[in-house]
Write a protein that holds these residues in place. Sequence first.
Motif, PDB file in Angstrom:
ATOM      1  N   LEU A  41       0.782  -1.054   0.033  1.00 39.67           N
ATOM      2  CA  LEU A  41       0.241   0.056   0.115  1.00 39.67           C
ATOM      3  C   LEU A  41       0.846   1.172   0.161  1.00 39.67           C
ATOM      4  CD1 LEU A  41      -2.928  -0.972   2.452  1.00 39.67           C
ATOM      5  CD2 LEU A  41      -2.824  -0.795  -0.135  1.00 39.67           C
ATOM      6  N   PRO A  42       1.940   1.353   0.952  1.00 37.52           N
ATOM      7  CA  PRO A  42       2.481   2.617   0.840  1.00 37.52           C
ATOM      8  C   PRO A  42       3.375   2.719  -0.665  1.00 37.52           C
ATOM      9  CG  PRO A  42       2.905   1.641   2.944  1.00 37.52           C
ATOM     10  CD  PRO A  42       2.208   0.488   1.881  1.00 37.52           C
ATOM     11  N   LEU A  43       3.803   1.549  -1.166  1.00 39.42           N
ATOM     12  CA  LEU A  43       4.689   1.650  -2.455  1.00 39.42           C
ATOM     13  C   LEU A  43       3.919   2.218  -3.460  1.00 39.42           C
ATOM     14  CD1 LEU A  43       6.729  -1.474  -2.564  1.00 39.42           C
ATOM     15  CD2 LEU A  43       7.480   0.815  -1.829  1.00 39.42           C
ATOM     16  N   LEU A  44       2.322   1.850  -3.282  1.00 35.57           N
ATOM     17  CA  LEU A  44       1.584   2.525  -4.474  1.00 35.57           C
ATOM     18  C   LEU A  44       1.368   3.690  -4.346  1.00 35.57           C
ATOM     19  CD1 LEU A  44      -1.385  -0.218  -4.193  1.00 35.57           C
ATOM     20  CD2 LEU A  44       0.353  -0.002  -5.918  1.00 35.57           C
ATOM     21  N   LEU A  45       1.815   4.490  -3.062  1.00 32.30           N
ATOM     22  CA  LEU A  45       1.635   6.068  -3.090  1.00 32.30           C
ATOM     23  C   LEU A  45       2.621   6.736  -3.864  1.00 32.30           C
ATOM     24  CD1 LEU A  45       0.426   6.294   0.631  1.00 32.30           C
ATOM     25  CD2 LEU A  45      -0.968   6.021  -1.415  1.00 32.30           C
ATOM     26  N   LEU A  46       3.673   6.070  -4.198  1.00 30.94           N
ATOM     27  CA  LEU A  46       4.881   6.795  -4.833  1.00 30.94           C
ATOM     28  C   LEU A  46       4.362   7.453  -5.796  1.00 30.94           C
ATOM     29  CD1 LEU A  46       7.857   4.534  -3.812  1.00 30.94           C
ATOM     30  CD2 LEU A  46       7.076   6.453  -2.538  1.00 30.94           C
ATOM     31  N   PRO A  47       3.860   6.828  -7.095  1.00 31.57           N
ATOM     32  CA  PRO A  47       3.657   7.700  -8.200  1.00 31.57           C
ATOM     33  C   PRO A  47       2.759   8.760  -8.109  1.00 31.57           C
ATOM     34  CG  PRO A  47       3.496   5.227  -8.411  1.00 31.57           C
ATOM     35  CD  PRO A  47       3.436   5.433  -7.000  1.00 31.57           C
ATOM     36  N   ALA A  48       1.688   8.496  -7.216  1.00 35.12           N
ATOM     37  CA  ALA A  48       0.795   9.705  -6.694  1.00 35.12           C
ATOM     38  C   ALA A  48       1.414  10.933  -6.306  1.00 35.12           C
ATOM     39  CB  ALA A  48      -0.295   9.069  -6.020  1.00 35.12           C
ATOM     40  N   ALA A  49       2.585  10.750  -5.343  1.00 34.32           N
ATOM     41  CA  ALA A  49       3.241  11.768  -4.756  1.00 34.32           C
ATOM     42  C   ALA A  49       4.206  12.436  -5.817  1.00 34.32           C
ATOM     43  CB  ALA A  49       4.144  11.357  -3.390  1.00 34.32           C
ATOM     44  N   ALA A  50       4.817  11.678  -6.649  1.00 30.48           N
ATOM     45  CA  ALA A  50       5.531  12.348  -7.632  1.00 30.48           C
ATOM     46  C   ALA A  50       4.871  12.947  -8.704  1.00 30.48           C
ATOM     47  CB  ALA A  50       6.328  10.968  -8.505  1.00 30.48           C
ATOM     48  N   SER A  51       3.400  12.551  -8.904  1.00 23.00           N
ATOM     49  CA  SER A  51       2.770  13.389  -9.746  1.00 23.00           C
ATOM     50  C   SER A  51       2.122  14.647  -9.260  1.00 23.00           C
ATOM     51  CB  SER A  51       1.506  12.474 -10.496  1.00 23.00           C
ATOM     52  OG  SER A  51       0.872  12.249  -9.247  1.00 23.00           O
ATOM     53  N   ALA A  52       2.370  15.012  -8.187  1.00 20.34           N
ATOM     54  CA  ALA A  52       1.675  16.414  -7.699  1.00 20.34           C
ATOM     55  C   ALA A  52       2.404  17.199  -7.971  1.00 20.34           C
ATOM     56  CB  ALA A  52       1.928  16.368  -6.087  1.00 20.34           C
ATOM     57  N   GLY A  53       2.101  18.733  -7.896  1.00 20.68           N
ATOM     58  CA  GLY A  53       2.675  19.834  -8.371  1.00 20.68           C
ATOM     59  C   GLY A  53       1.889  20.558  -9.496  1.00 20.68           C
ATOM     60  N   PRO A  54       2.484  20.715 -10.636  1.00 24.47           N
ATOM     61  CA  PRO A  54       1.831  21.208 -11.807  1.00 24.47           C
ATOM     62  C   PRO A  54       0.458  20.360 -12.238  1.00 24.47           C
ATOM     63  CG  PRO A  54       4.012  21.150 -12.206  1.00 24.47           C
ATOM     64  CD  PRO A  54       3.820  20.440 -10.999  1.00 24.47           C
ATOM     65  N   ALA A  55       0.570  19.079 -12.174  1.00 23.34           N
ATOM     66  CA  ALA A  55      -0.602  18.454 -12.480  1.00 23.34           C
ATOM     67  C   ALA A  55      -1.840  18.586 -11.657  1.00 23.34           C
ATOM     68  CB  ALA A  55      -0.250  16.880 -12.557  1.00 23.34           C
ATOM     69  N   ALA A  56      -1.462  18.624 -10.190  1.00 24.97           N
ATOM     70  CA  ALA A  56      -2.444  18.798  -9.095  1.00 24.97           C
ATOM     71  C   ALA A  56      -3.035  20.249  -9.463  1.00 24.97           C
ATOM     72  CB  ALA A  56      -1.920  18.732  -7.889  1.00 24.97           C
TER      73      ALA A  56
END
Length: 688
Positions: A41-56
């Motif tokens: 579960l925590p590993l699945l969060l890494l792509p989401a955290a990496a996509s934050a910023g301009p996309a968010a």
Amino acid sequence: MSPARPRPAPPPRRPDLLSAARRADPSLRRRMTAMRLPLLLPLLLLPAAASAGPAAEAWSAALPLQAALDRAGCPAGAEVLRVELPPALRGVGEAGNGSDLFVQGADGERVPAIYVREAPQPETRRAVQEPSTDPTQYLLASTDRPVDGLRLSLGRRKMAVTARVWRRTSGGLVPHGAPKLLWRTDGREDTDLYFPPTREPLELRLEWHHGWGGGAIGVEHLILQPDAAAPQTLRLPIRSQWVEETGLAHYTVDLPHPIPPAQLRLVTETPVFARELVVNARVGATQQDEQLGRGQLVRVQLGGASVDEQAVQLDLGTSSDRLHLQVMGDGQVPLTVTAVELTLPGEALLLYRPPAGALTLRGGGPMGVVPPSDIAVAAPELGRMSGCTAAIGPIEPNPTYVPIEVASGLTDAGQTFDPANMRWAWNLDGDGQLALLRLPASVAALSRNSMNDLRILNSSGQQVPYILRRSDLRQSVEGVQTERSEDGKITRFVIKNPQPDLLIEAVSLRSGALAMNRTVNLKRPAGGSLEFLRLSTLSFAAAPGAVMPEGGRSYSLALGQAVGDTLVLEIDNGDDAPLPVEGIELWTEGYELLTAIPEGGATLYLGDRKVGPPEHDLGMLTGALQRRNLRVAELGAPEERSKAPVSKTELAAVWAGLLVMVGGMASLLVMLAKGAPPAPAEPAPPAA
């Protein structure tokens, strides 16, 4: 040809201790999978955290509504947070995947979440079966994820069987869940068996009652999605209703938000009825009705019986802001419907390990704005972990939202326009946001060019873009007066219309007669006689015991034209007594404007027959804007403007026309004088 070179021997394989351990202990694989799942579960969060910023930031600006999440009642550090979604945050497109929802933390990053709907479709996996010599006994191996039930595949034959499940433990068999009768018949079946979640090996035993022809059956594990969201119900009033001369009753219902209802029920006090209901919605750029569903309505509340089957399932691919209901009359008294109940599928979000600080939920936009989160792969596990529900605050506009019409400049003021020849004007107050402006039916009567002469100007005289569409809400014309007279077999009504230029969609009369068959003729005065408009036969016979609604039944005669200030309705009674008539009404339809009135206000002008329709690119968004949550505004009283002064050019043209006319008259007089016979000579006086 040289002989083939021998291949070198492969290097000796290193001992695979993990494989050896798995062979020695088959349960090791299952235990390791269970151990890896919390780490996954925590590993699945890494792509989401990496996509934050301009996309968010882009996702946030694409959604028009927002609400703060309050988790005051949740324990600190709760891993899973549940958010029940209100109808106002539903997307404007096809519902069902949550791609119009975005949760943002205090640091601006996206919070991983999964979307949950009412009655989720179970996730199934083929069961691993161990050998068994008994065809009514199935041994199922343990699983790496909790199993909530079993689904049996019994082919296409009719059957009935009682299924029982036991858990296989070191101490023997333990009953797991209650036995259930599973069955299959023509087009219907119930072959799912549910029980408390377990990973242990199971034993399924079947006791056949009917239909088994021998042979093995198919067995699947059921792995449920997260807990279903509770459905929501809205009760909405009927906005307008009318009945055609055929007895077909029409009802319109305004929706508070562009939402896709899943089920509809009528609210009526009628104790016994059986009618067919058709539900339509106005969708798309053409604003045409699209059928969402139809069904048979049955109610029996009489003599101790209680049958109330009114739920009509709806299929709405695109949200709408208005429903149009049609109830078949079939010669019966129309139902007195006061409201409708809409059932919406429940929707929820499950947030995994939400960060500390404020959380903001955004939505209300089209589907497909936000990509799915990788955390969705763990939906069953998150569903079982959820237990704390966050409260949703007031739904407000998203200040970072930029609508497509604003980003493209489609609502910006355009070319200047001279309203000197406009006869009518209305002052409008606005806030710069897109709004729905409802025009009363009387406005259309003031137009000189079929509403093509409508203009909205800002304080600088620039044109404000708008979209004009016909409203499907019928309105009764106010101030109509009628005078009744009897002329032999004919009952005649002279109807005075206070708005002679208004387009009359229909004329309706209300009668309390439970049975009748009369010919009705609509006429209007023209050239000293009566001009024929419409001929129809009203035929109706109520069922025995039927109770006529208060005020009588309404019969609507479609017309669809302007009738002037006087209309004549004649009823041919034949050899019967005059038909009882409780009232006569004229019905019309108004218009609706979609426009962004500037903050400084604007003026709506109407009444110049020389003006053609405007050309605004905003019309390209008619279908999309119709599904937007818009503020509704009403138009006030008009201001009659003085006639514009005649210009020098127009004055010269008038004088030139007069001179031509005078010259023509003089020439005509000269020609007449030349062609006249000579005057007779006066007789001479007699001689003395």
